[in-house]
Design a protein around this motif. Structure first.
Motif, PDB file in Angstrom:
ATOM      1  N   PRO A 192      39.699  11.212   2.633  1.00 37.00           N
ATOM      2  CA  PRO A 192      38.798  12.171   3.597  1.00 37.00           C
ATOM      3  C   PRO A 192      38.974  13.773   3.359  1.00 37.00           C
ATOM      4  O   PRO A 192      39.996  14.253   2.799  1.00 37.00           O
ATOM      5  CB  PRO A 192      39.532  12.042   5.012  1.00 37.00           C
ATOM      6  CG  PRO A 192      41.036  11.332   4.744  1.00 37.00           C
ATOM      7  CD  PRO A 192      40.738  10.790   3.352  1.00 37.00           C
ATOM      8  N   LYS A 193      38.033  14.673   3.598  1.00 41.10           N
ATOM      9  CA  LYS A 193      37.834  15.901   3.138  1.00 41.10           C
ATOM     10  C   LYS A 193      38.069  16.984   4.454  1.00 41.10           C
ATOM     11  O   LYS A 193      38.125  18.114   4.389  1.00 41.10           O
ATOM     12  CB  LYS A 193      36.951  16.201   2.252  1.00 41.10           C
ATOM     13  CG  LYS A 193      36.560  15.650   1.088  1.00 41.10           C
ATOM     14  CD  LYS A 193      35.510  16.265   0.282  1.00 41.10           C
ATOM     15  CE  LYS A 193      35.551  15.516  -1.147  1.00 41.10           C
ATOM     16  NZ  LYS A 193      34.906  14.196  -1.371  1.00 41.10           N
ATOM     17  N   THR A 194      38.207  16.369   5.854  1.00 40.65           N
ATOM     18  CA  THR A 194      38.591  17.126   6.799  1.00 40.65           C
ATOM     19  C   THR A 194      39.543  16.628   7.716  1.00 40.65           C
ATOM     20  O   THR A 194      39.865  15.386   7.522  1.00 40.65           O
ATOM     21  CB  THR A 194      37.108  17.226   7.679  1.00 40.65           C
ATOM     22  OG1 THR A 194      36.929  15.873   8.115  1.00 40.65           O
ATOM     23  CG2 THR A 194      35.958  17.734   6.800  1.00 40.65           C
ATOM     24  N   VAL A 195      39.938  17.550   8.381  1.00 33.45           N
ATOM     25  CA  VAL A 195      41.054  17.093   9.259  1.00 33.45           C
ATOM     26  C   VAL A 195      40.439  15.726  10.286  1.00 33.45           C
ATOM     27  O   VAL A 195      41.218  14.944  10.630  1.00 33.45           O
ATOM     28  CB  VAL A 195      41.501  18.119  10.235  1.00 33.45           C
ATOM     29  CG1 VAL A 195      42.838  17.632  11.275  1.00 33.45           C
ATOM     30  CG2 VAL A 195      42.302  19.044   9.361  1.00 33.45           C
ATOM     31  N   GLU A 196      39.277  16.146  10.618  1.00 34.62           N
ATOM     32  CA  GLU A 196      38.723  14.964  11.549  1.00 34.62           C
ATOM     33  C   GLU A 196      38.645  13.704  10.794  1.00 34.62           C
ATOM     34  O   GLU A 196      39.081  12.708  11.423  1.00 34.62           O
ATOM     35  CB  GLU A 196      37.318  15.355  11.955  1.00 34.62           C
ATOM     36  CG  GLU A 196      36.694  14.497  12.959  1.00 34.62           C
ATOM     37  CD  GLU A 196      35.108  14.894  13.253  1.00 34.62           C
ATOM     38  OE1 GLU A 196      34.639  15.714  12.496  1.00 34.62           O
ATOM     39  OE2 GLU A 196      34.447  14.231  14.076  1.00 34.62           O
ATOM     40  N   MET A 198      40.506  12.956   8.510  1.00 31.65           N
ATOM     41  CA  MET A 198      42.128  12.354   8.177  1.00 31.65           C
ATOM     42  C   MET A 198      42.412  11.540   9.440  1.00 31.65           C
ATOM     43  O   MET A 198      42.945  10.501   9.244  1.00 31.65           O
ATOM     44  CB  MET A 198      42.944  13.658   8.082  1.00 31.65           C
ATOM     45  CG  MET A 198      44.219  13.348   7.846  1.00 31.65           C
ATOM     46  SD  MET A 198      45.218  13.346   9.435  1.00 31.65           S
ATOM     47  CE  MET A 198      45.274  15.283   9.411  1.00 31.65           C
ATOM     48  N   LEU A 199      41.913  11.987  10.804  1.00 32.34           N
ATOM     49  CA  LEU A 199      42.436  11.457  11.951  1.00 32.34           C
ATOM     50  C   LEU A 199      41.816  10.163  12.126  1.00 32.34           C
ATOM     51  O   LEU A 199      42.289   8.987  12.403  1.00 32.34           O
ATOM     52  CB  LEU A 199      42.320  12.235  13.085  1.00 32.34           C
ATOM     53  CG  LEU A 199      42.881  13.669  13.055  1.00 32.34           C
ATOM     54  CD1 LEU A 199      42.660  14.698  14.411  1.00 32.34           C
ATOM     55  CD2 LEU A 199      44.544  13.307  13.213  1.00 32.34           C
ATOM     56  N   PHE A 211      46.930   8.349   4.564  1.00 31.44           N
ATOM     57  CA  PHE A 211      45.475   8.510   4.954  1.00 31.44           C
ATOM     58  C   PHE A 211      44.849   8.777   3.589  1.00 31.44           C
ATOM     59  O   PHE A 211      43.831   8.517   3.494  1.00 31.44           O
ATOM     60  CB  PHE A 211      45.561   9.607   5.760  1.00 31.44           C
ATOM     61  CG  PHE A 211      45.590  11.236   5.119  1.00 31.44           C
ATOM     62  CD1 PHE A 211      44.447  11.753   4.761  1.00 31.44           C
ATOM     63  CD2 PHE A 211      46.919  11.812   5.189  1.00 31.44           C
ATOM     64  CE1 PHE A 211      44.931  12.976   3.854  1.00 31.44           C
ATOM     65  CE2 PHE A 211      47.105  12.937   4.426  1.00 31.44           C
ATOM     66  CZ  PHE A 211      46.201  13.613   3.817  1.00 31.44           C
ATOM     67  N   TYR A 212      45.665   9.408   2.454  1.00 32.48           N
ATOM     68  CA  TYR A 212      44.621   9.737   1.091  1.00 32.48           C
ATOM     69  C   TYR A 212      44.699   8.697   0.042  1.00 32.48           C
ATOM     70  O   TYR A 212      44.125   8.584  -0.892  1.00 32.48           O
ATOM     71  CB  TYR A 212      45.170  10.863   0.501  1.00 32.48           C
ATOM     72  CG  TYR A 212      46.910  10.684   0.042  1.00 32.48           C
ATOM     73  CD1 TYR A 212      47.159  10.313  -1.181  1.00 32.48           C
ATOM     74  CD2 TYR A 212      48.089  11.035   1.043  1.00 32.48           C
ATOM     75  CE1 TYR A 212      48.489   9.851  -1.454  1.00 32.48           C
ATOM     76  CE2 TYR A 212      49.187  10.674   0.477  1.00 32.48           C
ATOM     77  CZ  TYR A 212      49.632  10.387  -0.789  1.00 32.48           C
ATOM     78  OH  TYR A 212      50.829  10.127  -1.231  1.00 32.48           O
ATOM     79  N   LEU A 213      45.513   7.411   0.475  1.00 34.03           N
ATOM     80  CA  LEU A 213      45.602   6.413  -0.428  1.00 34.03           C
ATOM     81  C   LEU A 213      45.283   5.110   0.497  1.00 34.03           C
ATOM     82  O   LEU A 213      46.333   4.352   0.923  1.00 34.03           O
ATOM     83  CB  LEU A 213      47.193   6.182  -1.099  1.00 34.03           C
ATOM     84  CG  LEU A 213      47.215   4.898  -1.962  1.00 34.03           C
ATOM     85  CD1 LEU A 213      46.212   4.751  -2.855  1.00 34.03           C
ATOM     86  CD2 LEU A 213      48.481   5.188  -2.875  1.00 34.03           C
TER      87      LEU A 213
END
Ligand code: BEZ
Length: 218
Positions: A192-196, A198-199, A211-213
């Protein structure tokens, strides 16, 4: 420290470049490369010389898998710095000895123009023979992946097929492939590229290290 004996590298095609266009004599007659590509993927590969053992195994490998490539909308085109007469004699010889027909165009790059255009002539390896290069070109004519092998090491057909399927799967599903991926295995979902985002990712049912993998099955 500066080494003045090094020859400067010529400009080489890079991933993301438009595949340089050319018109050349081949075993299928004179062909324009971009017209040949049309709306297909294309694998353009060079070999050092006709009537040599490693090259014969490699070209036979491409020929035996031609239907596999066709099923994936992919055309083949070979190249070496040999005459059209040598190409035809070699095609005939291999067909007679093994029953395998090299049923794809092979460029007779006797003036080395295409070899130079594609960085296939690498003088530190050979001044006169092309190295074993493989260019994967998509239907928009963009170079997507490049392999270069030296004269004394044959390529891996499973790897050539694996990366073609990886590129096509990546395009279709907008995903990336992890280490040693093979078709049917889980793929990587872009981070994801935003906090939203990521959540949302943390609340997803992806197979996640963090969250990134995150991986999913297709
Ligand atoms: C071969 O294909 O066997 C080969 C060609 C050029 C140099 C070395 C090996």
């Amino acid at each position: 420290m500066e080494n003045n004996n090094l020859t400067p590298a010529p400009s080489m095609p890079r991933i993301g470049d438009v595949a340089p266009d050319f018109t050349s004599m081949t075993t299928f007659g004179e062909l324009n490369f971009h017209e040949y590509i049309g709306d297909s993927w294309t694998v353009l590969f060079s070999h050092p010389a006709d009537f040599t053992p490693v090259c014969t195994t490699e070209m036979s490998g491409f020929a035996l898998d031609k239907d596999w490539f066709t099923e994936r909308n992919t055309k083949l085109m070979g190249l070496s710095i040999d005459s059209i007469h040598a190409h035809i004699a070699w095609v005939n010889n291999v067909k007679k000895n093994t029953g395998v027909l090299f049923d794809f165009p092979i460029i007779a790059d006797i003036d080395m123009s295409v070899s130079k255009l594609y960085g296939m002539l690498q003088p530190g390896e050979s001044e006169t023979a092309a190295v074993r290069a493989v260019f994967f070109i998509d239907p928009s004519k963009k170079i997507r992946l490049i392999m270069y092998y030296p004269l004394n090491v044959g390529r891996s057909m499973p790897e050539i097929k694996r990366v073609l399927e990886a590129l096509q799967t990546s395009d279709t599903h907008k995903v990336a492939m992890p280490l040693n991926w093979t078709p049917g295995e889980q793929v990587i979902v872009p981070p994801p590229k935003t906090v939203e985002g990521m959540l949302e990712r943390e609340a997803s049912d992806y197979d996640m290290v963090d969250f990134y993998l995150a991986k999913k099955s297709l």
